[in-house]
Scaffold this active site. Structure first.
Site, PDB file in Angstrom:
ATOM      1  N   PRO A 155      11.778   7.837 -94.803  1.00 18.60           N
ATOM      2  CA  PRO A 155      11.432   8.055 -93.299  1.00 18.60           C
ATOM      3  C   PRO A 155      12.222   7.207 -92.436  1.00 18.60           C
ATOM      4  O   PRO A 155      12.737   7.862 -91.343  1.00 18.60           O
ATOM      5  CB  PRO A 155       9.861   7.759 -93.220  1.00 18.60           C
ATOM      6  CG  PRO A 155       9.183   7.943 -94.534  1.00 18.60           C
ATOM      7  CD  PRO A 155      10.162   7.315 -95.516  1.00 18.60           C
ATOM      8  N   TYR A 156      12.240   6.147 -92.646  1.00 20.81           N
ATOM      9  CA  TYR A 156      13.145   5.141 -91.745  1.00 20.81           C
ATOM     10  C   TYR A 156      14.500   5.669 -91.792  1.00 20.81           C
ATOM     11  O   TYR A 156      15.065   5.753 -90.900  1.00 20.81           O
ATOM     12  CB  TYR A 156      12.818   3.668 -92.239  1.00 20.81           C
ATOM     13  CG  TYR A 156      13.849   2.678 -91.440  1.00 20.81           C
ATOM     14  CD1 TYR A 156      13.421   2.496 -89.938  1.00 20.81           C
ATOM     15  CD2 TYR A 156      14.745   2.021 -92.153  1.00 20.81           C
ATOM     16  CE1 TYR A 156      14.277   1.635 -89.374  1.00 20.81           C
ATOM     17  CE2 TYR A 156      15.351   0.911 -91.240  1.00 20.81           C
ATOM     18  CZ  TYR A 156      15.076   0.912 -89.937  1.00 20.81           C
ATOM     19  OH  TYR A 156      15.921  -0.001 -89.323  1.00 20.81           O
ATOM     20  N   ALA A 157      15.086   5.619 -93.016  1.00 21.34           N
ATOM     21  CA  ALA A 157      16.393   6.137 -93.136  1.00 21.34           C
ATOM     22  C   ALA A 157      16.721   7.350 -92.388  1.00 21.34           C
ATOM     23  O   ALA A 157      17.800   7.801 -92.180  1.00 21.34           O
ATOM     24  CB  ALA A 157      16.783   6.225 -94.668  1.00 21.34           C
ATOM     25  N   SER A 159      15.316   8.550 -89.682  1.00 13.14           N
ATOM     26  CA  SER A 159      15.699   8.345 -88.455  1.00 13.14           C
ATOM     27  C   SER A 159      16.851   7.749 -88.098  1.00 13.14           C
ATOM     28  O   SER A 159      17.743   8.060 -87.134  1.00 13.14           O
ATOM     29  CB  SER A 159      14.427   7.495 -87.891  1.00 13.14           C
ATOM     30  OG  SER A 159      14.546   6.011 -88.174  1.00 13.14           O
ATOM     31  N   LYS A 160      17.261   6.787 -88.762  1.00 10.21           N
ATOM     32  CA  LYS A 160      18.535   6.072 -88.635  1.00 10.21           C
ATOM     33  C   LYS A 160      19.883   6.922 -89.061  1.00 10.21           C
ATOM     34  O   LYS A 160      20.790   6.890 -88.467  1.00 10.21           O
ATOM     35  CB  LYS A 160      18.781   4.817 -89.507  1.00 10.21           C
ATOM     36  CG  LYS A 160      17.742   3.803 -88.786  1.00 10.21           C
ATOM     37  CD  LYS A 160      18.066   3.527 -87.381  1.00 10.21           C
ATOM     38  CE  LYS A 160      17.232   2.375 -87.028  1.00 10.21           C
ATOM     39  NZ  LYS A 160      17.447   2.089 -85.436  1.00 10.21           N
TER      40      LYS A 160
END
Length: 247
Positions: A155-157, A159-160
């Site tokens: 999920p973080y990747a 967004s980035k």
């Protein structure tokens, strides 16, 4: 918009009171750049960073606001222009990270993270595209996990990866404006954002997988930002993986 003349370059650093953001502020101030330290929820910490800059002869102010709120951030840009004369550098260090497997990830947590990391970066980038003076630089923040494929970072990747996409497109859209647009993608850096929730064994593992056999430090990242904000004018539309050689 203020038209007060100034010979001093001015930088707005979102998340400027954070682990990486505060070191970016201090590094830019070392180069003689006046800095506006943005905060979302901790004005006292931002004031501490500003005091550290002014104590060594630099110029610093603080501005608040939710990076995802276009009205709050427009007001922040207005305040910087009124106080410091304009904006030459915008550094988007503001971000949040929540980890978990994609199959069971809480969608409300996803929305909260994406609101800061995607919408927040978009809002600030949009303002920077219209406010940066010629010779300016926009520096967004991604992560080396966009190509690391580590479990729980999905999920973080995601967004980035969106940050990288908008950064590379915006660099081309600003053709002719003499403004560079790049992203810095740190690997594991010893900040609360990275260290929180990890035991010693996990932290040690991350250090050993880096070819330089250590975690990054905020200063390592700040040096790259200072290069892009100053002498690195021929670097444009790039993602710089600042990770000690981590794949």
């Amino acid at each position: 918009m203020s038209t007060t003349p100034t010979s001093t370059r001015v930088a707005l650093v979102t998340g400027g009171s954070g682990g990486i953001g505060s070191r970016v502020v201090e590094r830019l101030a070392h180069d003689g750049i006046a800095v506006a330290i943005h905060y979302a929820g901790n004005p006292a910490r931002a004031q501490d960073v500003a005091a550290a800059v002014t104590a060594v002869g630099g110029r610093a102010i603080t501005v608040g606001g939710d990076v995802a709120d276009e009205h709050a951030m427009a007001a922040a840009f207005d305040a910087v222009e009124a106080e410091l004369g304009g904006v030459d550098v915008v550094v988007n260090t503001a971000g949040t990270m929540t980890l978990g497997p994609i199959a069971t990830f809480d969608l409300d947590a996803l929305d909260r993270m994406h609101r800061t990391n995607i919408r927040g970066t978009f809002v600030v980038s949009q303002l920077a595209a219209n406010r940066l003076r010629p010779g300016g630089a926009l520096i967004n923040f991604s992560t080396s996990q966009t190509r690391g494929q580590l479990p729980t970072y999905g999920p973080y990747a995601a967004s980035k990866a969106a940050v990288e996409g908008m950064t590379l497109v915006l660099a081309r859209e600003l053709r002719g404006k003499d403004v560079t647009v790049n992203a810095v993608a740190p690997g594991p850096v010893a900040t609360p954002l990275f260290l929180d929730g990890k035991d010693e064994a996990t932290v040690a593992h991350f250090a050993t997988v880096v070819p330089l056999e250590r975690l990054g430090q905020p200063d390592d990242v700040a040096e790259v930002v200072a290069f892009l904000a100053g002498p690195g004018r021929w670097v444009n539309g790039q993602v710089l993986f600042t990770n000690g050689g981590l794949a």
